[in-house]
Design an enzyme around this catalytic site. Structure first.
Site, PDB file in Angstrom:
ATOM      1  N   CYS A 271       0.038   3.747   2.799  1.00 19.69           N
ATOM      2  CA  CYS A 271       0.527   3.231   4.083  1.00 19.69           C
ATOM      3  C   CYS A 271       1.994   3.606   4.289  1.00 19.69           C
ATOM      4  O   CYS A 271       2.413   3.947   5.405  1.00 19.69           O
ATOM      5  CB  CYS A 271       0.386   1.711   4.155  1.00 19.69           C
ATOM      6  SG  CYS A 271      -1.299   1.110   4.086  1.00 19.69           S
TER       7      CYS A 271
ATOM      8  N   CYS B  87       0.828  -1.211   0.000  1.00 19.44           N
ATOM      9  CA  CYS B  87       0.000   0.000   0.000  1.00 19.44           C
ATOM     10  C   CYS B  87       0.865   1.266   0.000  1.00 19.44           C
ATOM     11  O   CYS B  87       1.567   1.547   0.975  1.00 19.44           O
ATOM     12  CB  CYS B  87      -0.905  -0.042   1.236  1.00 19.44           C
ATOM     13  SG  CYS B  87      -1.749   1.498   1.596  1.00 19.44           S
TER      14      CYS B  87
END
Length: 149
Positions: A68, A65
């Protein structure tokens, strides 16, 4: 549950900080509060996150991600800023599917504020540092006063 090596932001000494434990970690030399950052998974989440006496910011993230990877360093910086007042627990959802299902993670990153094991607030997706800082400050204030943020 390996201890994490943390450098004291005040004096620079390296300290080992356990993933779980009582109280608040402090530097062995200067005794200033240390950032408390721990990793947790399906088997140790309760001990690491839910039994903490401090407000816990849970970062439910994934290696693949992009957002993230942007939010992670910001959270670590905020863990340093709020050392002694919050604990950051990072959970890789791909390695912890039960935690992911339990908290109904549909987007990553998903951030939770836990006060004595109870979810008091939630954010999904990447948000800028000032928003995260204010969110955590509200959580710390609410945890001290006993009311939800």
């Amino acid at each position: 549950m390996e201890p994490r090596q943390v450098r004291c932001p005040h004096c620079g000494r390296a300290n080992r900080v356990p993933a779980a434990g009582e109280g608040r970690p402090a530097c062995g030399d200067c005794h200033h509060p240390l950032p408390w950052i721990a990793d947790a998974g399906d088997d140790d989440f309760t001990e690491v996150a839910e039994r903490s006496s401090l407000l816990v910011v849970v970062d439910l993230w994934a290696r693949w991600c992009g957002p993230c990877r942007m939010v992670g360093p910001v959270l670590e910086k905020l863990a340093e800023r709020f050392a002694g007042r919050m604990k950051l627990v990072k959970v890789d959802i791909d390695s912890a599917p039960r935690i992911s299902r339990r908290f109904e993670v549909q987007a990553v990153p998903t951030l939770l504020l836990l006060d004595r094991g109870r979810v008091v607030s939630r954010h999904a997706g990447a948000v800028p540092e000032p928003v995260l800082r204010e969110w955590i400050e509200q959580g710390i204030g609410a945890a001290s006063s006993g009311s939800p943020p």
